[in-house]
Design a protein around this motif. Structure first.
Motif, PDB file in Angstrom:
ATOM      1  N   ASP A  32       0.828  -1.202   0.000  1.00 18.08           N
ATOM      2  CA  ASP A  32       0.000   0.000   0.000  1.00 18.08           C
ATOM      3  C   ASP A  32       0.863   1.253   0.000  1.00 18.08           C
ATOM      4  O   ASP A  32       0.643   2.184  -0.774  1.00 18.08           O
ATOM      5  CB  ASP A  32      -0.922  -0.018   1.229  1.00 18.08           C
ATOM      6  N   ASN A  36       0.369   2.920  -3.717  1.00 18.40           N
ATOM      7  CA  ASN A  36      -0.880   3.678  -3.710  1.00 18.40           C
ATOM      8  C   ASN A  36      -0.657   5.141  -3.339  1.00 18.40           C
ATOM      9  O   ASN A  36       0.270   5.475  -2.608  1.00 18.40           O
ATOM     10  CB  ASN A  36      -1.887   3.056  -2.741  1.00 18.40           C
ATOM     11  N   LYS A  40      -5.642   7.027  -1.483  1.00 17.85           N
ATOM     12  CA  LYS A  40      -6.034   5.624  -1.345  1.00 17.85           C
ATOM     13  C   LYS A  40      -5.559   5.046  -0.017  1.00 17.85           C
ATOM     14  O   LYS A  40      -6.254   4.245   0.606  1.00 17.85           O
ATOM     15  CB  LYS A  40      -5.471   4.786  -2.500  1.00 17.85           C
ATOM     16  N   ARG A  41      -4.378   5.443   0.426  1.00 19.51           N
ATOM     17  CA  ARG A  41      -3.876   4.950   1.713  1.00 19.51           C
ATOM     18  C   ARG A  41      -4.760   5.416   2.856  1.00 19.51           C
ATOM     19  O   ARG A  41      -5.048   4.657   3.779  1.00 19.51           O
ATOM     20  CB  ARG A  41      -2.426   5.391   1.930  1.00 19.51           C
ATOM     21  N   ARG A  44      -8.026   3.411   2.738  1.00 20.14           N
ATOM     22  CA  ARG A  44      -7.783   2.060   3.247  1.00 20.14           C
ATOM     23  C   ARG A  44      -7.638   2.071   4.766  1.00 20.14           C
ATOM     24  O   ARG A  44      -8.206   1.216   5.460  1.00 20.14           O
ATOM     25  CB  ARG A  44      -6.516   1.477   2.612  1.00 20.14           C
ATOM     26  N   LEU A 107     -15.217   2.582  -0.223  1.00 19.78           N
ATOM     27  CA  LEU A 107     -14.543   1.514  -0.973  1.00 19.78           C
ATOM     28  C   LEU A 107     -14.285   1.917  -2.428  1.00 19.78           C
ATOM     29  O   LEU A 107     -13.318   1.449  -3.028  1.00 19.78           O
ATOM     30  CB  LEU A 107     -15.383   0.230  -0.945  1.00 19.78           C
ATOM     31  N   ILE A 110     -10.772   3.144  -3.184  1.00 17.16           N
ATOM     32  CA  ILE A 110      -9.745   2.112  -3.282  1.00 17.16           C
ATOM     33  C   ILE A 110      -9.883   1.319  -4.581  1.00 17.16           C
ATOM     34  O   ILE A 110      -8.899   0.996  -5.242  1.00 17.16           O
ATOM     35  CB  ILE A 110      -9.826   1.158  -2.083  1.00 17.16           C
TER      36      ILE A 110
END
Length: 113
Positions: A32, A36, A40-41, A44, A107, A110
């Protein structure tokens, strides 16, 4: 510890399961971090903190957590976390109402490339 693990098979099974699960999580965190974006991190991290994917978890409200702590968790600055949190709120992915509520729609951040 070695003696106990050899003698107590139930304990050794649980211990090995825990160590392997932890190793998988560390590897996923590394991937990750390497591949990413910070957006996005953050998505998540919020989903993990809200325990998405856990069948016994229905409440998605997170305990009080500072943006500085989130920034440290994902390897970015507090200002970037603030920017993305405002963006997530505007898009309806998260809600602030006495606590931070994470919606399943997060979600999409991601899953979208």
């Amino acid at each position: 510890m070695t003696r106990v693990l050899q003698e107590e098979h139930a304990l050794s099974d649980r211990f090995i399961t825990h160590v392997l699960a932890r190793n998988i999580r560390i590897e996923a965190d590394l991937v990750d971090q390497l591949f990413n974006s910070s957006e996005k991190r953050l998505a998540r991290a919020l989903l993990l903190l809200a325990r998405y994917g856990k069948p016994d978890q229905t409440d998605r409200v997170l305990p009080k957590l500072s943006q500085e702590t989130l920034a440290d968790m994902i390897g970015t600055t507090r200002s970037r976390v603030n920017f993305f949190m405002n963006k997530f709120k505007k898009l309806g992915f998260i809600e602030y109402n006495g606590g931070l509520k994470v919606n399943s729609s997060l979600l999409t951040v991601i899953l979208h490339d």
